[in-house]
Write a protein that holds these residues in place. Sequence first.
Motif, PDB file in Angstrom:
ATOM      1  N   VAL A 105       0.860  -1.195   0.000  1.00 25.41           N
ATOM      2  CA  VAL A 105       0.000   0.000   0.000  1.00 25.41           C
ATOM      3  C   VAL A 105       0.890   1.237   0.000  1.00 25.41           C
ATOM      4  O   VAL A 105       1.830   1.335   0.802  1.00 25.41           O
ATOM      5  CB  VAL A 105      -0.936   0.019   1.229  1.00 25.41           C
ATOM      6  CG1 VAL A 105      -1.674   1.354   1.318  1.00 25.41           C
ATOM      7  CG2 VAL A 105      -1.938  -1.127   1.170  1.00 25.41           C
ATOM      8  N   SER A 106       0.597   2.181  -0.902  1.00 25.71           N
ATOM      9  CA  SER A 106       1.330   3.452  -0.961  1.00 25.71           C
ATOM     10  C   SER A 106       0.376   4.587  -0.596  1.00 25.71           C
ATOM     11  O   SER A 106      -0.741   4.655  -1.143  1.00 25.71           O
ATOM     12  CB  SER A 106       1.883   3.689  -2.366  1.00 25.71           C
ATOM     13  OG  SER A 106       2.791   2.665  -2.691  1.00 25.71           O
ATOM     14  N   GLN A 107       0.836   5.464   0.274  1.00 26.55           N
ATOM     15  CA  GLN A 107      -0.019   6.543   0.760  1.00 26.55           C
ATOM     16  C   GLN A 107       0.749   7.866   0.790  1.00 26.55           C
ATOM     17  O   GLN A 107       1.844   7.932   1.344  1.00 26.55           O
ATOM     18  CB  GLN A 107      -0.511   6.198   2.174  1.00 26.55           C
ATOM     19  CG  GLN A 107      -1.371   7.267   2.799  1.00 26.55           C
ATOM     20  CD  GLN A 107      -2.642   7.545   2.001  1.00 26.55           C
ATOM     21  OE1 GLN A 107      -3.449   6.652   1.789  1.00 26.55           O
ATOM     22  NE2 GLN A 107      -2.819   8.766   1.516  1.00 26.55           N
ATOM     23  N   GLY A 108       0.183   8.892   0.191  1.00 30.04           N
ATOM     24  CA  GLY A 108       0.797  10.216   0.219  1.00 30.04           C
ATOM     25  C   GLY A 108       0.482  10.926   1.528  1.00 30.04           C
ATOM     26  O   GLY A 108      -0.658  10.900   1.996  1.00 30.04           O
ATOM     27  N   GLU A 109       1.477  11.601   2.089  1.00 32.96           N
ATOM     28  CA  GLU A 109       1.267  12.268   3.382  1.00 32.96           C
ATOM     29  C   GLU A 109       0.502  13.579   3.253  1.00 32.96           C
ATOM     30  O   GLU A 109      -0.017  14.086   4.235  1.00 32.96           O
ATOM     31  CB  GLU A 109       2.621  12.499   4.072  1.00 32.96           C
ATOM     32  CG  GLU A 109       3.227  11.198   4.564  1.00 32.96           C
ATOM     33  CD  GLU A 109       4.567  11.386   5.272  1.00 32.96           C
ATOM     34  OE1 GLU A 109       5.091  12.520   5.306  1.00 32.96           O
ATOM     35  OE2 GLU A 109       5.091  10.375   5.770  1.00 32.96           O
ATOM     36  N   GLU A 110       0.436  14.156   2.036  1.00 35.11           N
ATOM     37  CA  GLU A 110      -0.334  15.398   1.837  1.00 35.11           C
ATOM     38  C   GLU A 110      -1.679  15.110   1.166  1.00 35.11           C
ATOM     39  O   GLU A 110      -2.283  15.993   0.547  1.00 35.11           O
ATOM     40  CB  GLU A 110       0.470  16.395   0.988  1.00 35.11           C
ATOM     41  CG  GLU A 110       1.777  16.842   1.621  1.00 35.11           C
ATOM     42  CD  GLU A 110       1.596  17.435   3.007  1.00 35.11           C
ATOM     43  OE1 GLU A 110       0.649  18.218   3.210  1.00 35.11           O
ATOM     44  OE2 GLU A 110       2.399  17.090   3.897  1.00 35.11           O
ATOM     45  N   ASP A 111      -2.145  13.895   1.280  1.00 31.57           N
ATOM     46  CA  ASP A 111      -3.432  13.489   0.689  1.00 31.57           C
ATOM     47  C   ASP A 111      -4.562  14.203   1.422  1.00 31.57           C
ATOM     48  O   ASP A 111      -4.680  14.093   2.649  1.00 31.57           O
ATOM     49  CB  ASP A 111      -3.563  11.965   0.836  1.00 31.57           C
ATOM     50  CG  ASP A 111      -4.731  11.389   0.084  1.00 31.57           C
ATOM     51  OD1 ASP A 111      -5.810  12.022   0.080  1.00 31.57           O
ATOM     52  OD2 ASP A 111      -4.574  10.311  -0.499  1.00 31.57           O
ATOM     53  N   GLN A 112      -5.404  14.897   0.671  1.00 33.74           N
ATOM     54  CA  GLN A 112      -6.470  15.694   1.284  1.00 33.74           C
ATOM     55  C   GLN A 112      -7.551  14.835   1.942  1.00 33.74           C
ATOM     56  O   GLN A 112      -8.355  15.335   2.723  1.00 33.74           O
ATOM     57  CB  GLN A 112      -7.084  16.662   0.259  1.00 33.74           C
ATOM     58  CG  GLN A 112      -7.701  16.049  -0.994  1.00 33.74           C
ATOM     59  CD  GLN A 112      -6.714  15.870  -2.138  1.00 33.74           C
ATOM     60  OE1 GLN A 112      -5.566  15.476  -1.953  1.00 33.74           O
ATOM     61  NE2 GLN A 112      -7.180  16.136  -3.357  1.00 33.74           N
ATOM     62  N   PHE A 113      -7.567  13.513   1.606  1.00 33.55           N
ATOM     63  CA  PHE A 113      -8.591  12.622   2.174  1.00 33.55           C
ATOM     64  C   PHE A 113      -8.039  11.708   3.271  1.00 33.55           C
ATOM     65  O   PHE A 113      -8.763  10.839   3.777  1.00 33.55           O
ATOM     66  CB  PHE A 113      -9.186  11.758   1.047  1.00 33.55           C
ATOM     67  CG  PHE A 113      -9.840  12.548  -0.042  1.00 33.55           C
ATOM     68  CD1 PHE A 113     -10.948  13.351   0.215  1.00 33.55           C
ATOM     69  CD2 PHE A 113      -9.355  12.507  -1.352  1.00 33.55           C
ATOM     70  CE1 PHE A 113     -11.557  14.082  -0.803  1.00 33.55           C
ATOM     71  CE2 PHE A 113      -9.958  13.235  -2.367  1.00 33.55           C
ATOM     72  CZ  PHE A 113     -11.059  14.025  -2.096  1.00 33.55           C
ATOM     73  N   LEU A 114      -6.772  11.891   3.611  1.00 31.16           N
ATOM     74  CA  LEU A 114      -6.049  10.922   4.452  1.00 31.16           C
ATOM     75  C   LEU A 114      -6.755  10.571   5.761  1.00 31.16           C
ATOM     76  O   LEU A 114      -7.079   9.415   6.009  1.00 31.16           O
ATOM     77  CB  LEU A 114      -4.643  11.474   4.726  1.00 31.16           C
ATOM     78  CG  LEU A 114      -3.700  10.628   5.559  1.00 31.16           C
ATOM     79  CD1 LEU A 114      -3.498   9.266   4.943  1.00 31.16           C
ATOM     80  CD2 LEU A 114      -2.352  11.336   5.682  1.00 31.16           C
TER      81      LEU A 114
END
Length: 280
Positions: free
Chosen positions: A218-227
């Motif tokens: 799983v890859s996840q962006g830290e600045e994701d607006q939906f995080l």
Amino acid sequence: MELVSSTKCFDGLQRQYRHDSDVLNCPMRFAVYLPQEAEEEKGHKYPVLYWLSGLTCTDENFSQKAGAQRVAAELGIALVIPDTSPRGEDVADDPGYDLGQGAGFYLNATQEPWKQHYRMYDYVVRELPQLVEQNFPVSERRAIAGHSMGGHGALVIGLRNPERYTSISAFSPICNPIACPWGEKAFSAYLGADKSSWEDYDAATLVSRASEQLPLLVSQGEEDQFLEEQLKPHALETAAEASGYPLKLEHHAGYDHSYYFIASFIEQHLCFHADYLLKH
Ligand SMILES: N[C@@H](CCC(=O)N[C@@H](CSC=O)C(=O)NCC(=O)O)C(=O)O
């Protein structure tokens, strides 16, 4: 099955097809990318990565924005990209972008007015692979990946059907839909008020129940607006740790929820799947 478009890309072919889906009870479009050798080496069969897209997408978002074809061509992997819901004038819809057409959530709806068409789980698990495997030079070695709502779909479908897939990956998936606004809205409509039926489509729950453990990235962006509000990767991480599921969850500084993030790491995901898809 009808050919809608065909475009040469990295020596292979990016194509769109339309077919009548028995499961969804409507015409559906999907995309296929086949590396070059499909034309040249008769009898060669490619393993397939199924890609499930997110809210508001069709087959075209991933095909046009992710930049997956170059790596798929190099690795010798076919790509199959379904639409994100049944569609058409006779198909139930909702004015919101997060319910109805473009927002099928990869489940089998049990409630009115959705249950006549919204059976994306059965479509992706059974009907589409059968169609693809009958009509294209592909093998029965499948991997599954997706983004956001499609990441949820990839996790749920892979975790529930480990015998059908070699590996699972997701970008920015909705990890715990039974406990976030997108999931609560969609599952209430499609599955009804009885929340016990929702757990069969909740990745965090399924990870704790898994009897077989597929490789999972799983890859996840830290600045994701939906995080924090919608995606909740920590719920998946906590469940995986508690049950001993070997989840590889990578956080990437500065990246948001968009296809720019997917384009930046799609090569890593394809190489991850290739390790398992190409093993015999
Ligand atoms: N309110 C937004 C939401 C749509 C959006 O961000 N869709 C994402 C997937 S979100 C989770 O499933 C997406 O992939 N969009 C397509 C794209 O090409 O970027 C809106 O309606 O704009």
